[in-house]
Design a protein around this motif. Structure first.
Motif, PDB file in Angstrom:
ATOM      1  N   SER A   1       0.054   7.339   2.385  1.00 15.43           N
ATOM      2  CA  SER A   1      -1.225   8.360   2.096  1.00 15.43           C
ATOM      3  C   SER A   1      -0.516   9.546   1.277  1.00 15.43           C
ATOM      4  O   SER A   1       0.674   9.944   2.219  1.00 15.43           O
ATOM      5  CB  SER A   1      -2.138   8.367   3.468  1.00 15.43           C
ATOM      6  OG  SER A   1      -3.132   9.480   3.600  1.00 15.43           O
TER       7      SER A   1
ATOM      8  N   THR B   1      -1.842  12.878   2.773  1.00 13.44           N
ATOM      9  CA  THR B   1      -1.847  13.149   3.813  1.00 13.44           C
ATOM     10  C   THR B   1      -0.351  12.907   4.166  1.00 13.44           C
ATOM     11  O   THR B   1      -0.252  13.907   5.588  1.00 13.44           O
ATOM     12  CB  THR B   1      -2.399  12.514   5.285  1.00 13.44           C
ATOM     13  OG1 THR B   1      -2.437  11.440   5.771  1.00 13.44           O
ATOM     14  CG2 THR B   1      -3.980  12.843   4.435  1.00 13.44           C
ATOM     15  N   HIS B   2       0.857  12.199   4.155  1.00 11.01           N
ATOM     16  CA  HIS B   2       1.788  11.329   4.980  1.00 11.01           C
ATOM     17  C   HIS B   2       3.090  13.344   5.015  1.00 11.01           C
ATOM     18  O   HIS B   2       3.999  13.087   4.415  1.00 11.01           O
ATOM     19  CB  HIS B   2       2.042  10.709   4.819  1.00 11.01           C
ATOM     20  CG  HIS B   2       1.005   9.762   5.476  1.00 11.01           C
ATOM     21  ND1 HIS B   2       0.229   9.927   5.754  1.00 11.01           N
ATOM     22  CD2 HIS B   2       2.204   8.643   6.635  1.00 11.01           C
ATOM     23  CE1 HIS B   2      -0.295   9.105   6.817  1.00 11.01           C
ATOM     24  NE2 HIS B   2       0.718   8.404   7.849  1.00 11.01           N
TER      25      HIS B   2
ATOM     26  N   THR C   1       0.635  -1.552  -0.349  1.00 14.00           N
ATOM     27  CA  THR C   1       0.022   0.137   0.346  1.00 14.00           C
ATOM     28  C   THR C   1       1.231   1.504   0.129  1.00 14.00           C
ATOM     29  O   THR C   1       2.147   0.782   0.558  1.00 14.00           O
ATOM     30  CB  THR C   1      -1.293  -0.029   1.012  1.00 14.00           C
ATOM     31  OG1 THR C   1      -1.054  -1.299   1.515  1.00 14.00           O
ATOM     32  CG2 THR C   1      -1.300   1.378   1.368  1.00 14.00           C
TER      33      THR C   1
END
Length: 147
Positions: free
Chosen positions: A99, A101-102, A96
């Motif tokens: 994100s 957002t990171h 995966t």
């Protein structure tokens, strides 16, 4: 003045030696069976085998790690997680992606690399395990997450 400083130094030395001993004797685990021995996993901790990720239980829950992280090195110079989960490696590894957002600072500025506040993965993400609850609870997953 010299006598006061000597007394203060003796008192501080006493506090530094005796306070941790008294605290260690009174701290108990949630199970109540033994004193807490620090942050390291105990020898009773069982690393789980790789498996499918468990579903999330609440809306902003960080995903659980569905594989062992035993021996993973994360320092300020190197992050083992990014060997598979960085955006340029996921096509090869099947992992995966980290994100989006990171890649943002606390103020919302987008960065070209992982934000320092999101770099140490296991501050939020933990390996999933089939452990018995430490204490009873009546938690129910968020309605939007129930299938």
């Amino acid at each position: 003045m010299k006598k006061l400083m000597t007394m203060l130094a003796l008192f501080m030395s006493f506090c530094m030696v005796c306070a941790p001993m008294a605290q260690a004797e009174t701290m108990k685990s949630l199970r109540g069976s033994e004193a807490v021995k620090g942050d390291a996993p105990s020898e009773n901790y069982r690393w789980e085998k790789d498996r499918k990720p468990l579903p999330r239980q609440f809306v902003q829950q960080p995903p659980l790690i569905p594989h062992t992280t035993k021996g993973y090195l994360i320092t300020k110079e190197f992050n083992k997680c990014l060997d598979c989960h960085s955006w340029d490696r996921t096509a090869d590894t099947g992992a995966t992606k980290v994100s989006i957002t990171h890649f943002k600072t606390r103020g919302g500025t987008e960065l070209t690399n992982i934000s320092p506040r999101r770099y140490f993965c296991q501050q939020c993400h933990v390996p999933q395990t089939d452990a018995k609850p430490l204490v009873g609870n009546t938690f129910k997953p968020a309605d939007g997450l129930v299938k």
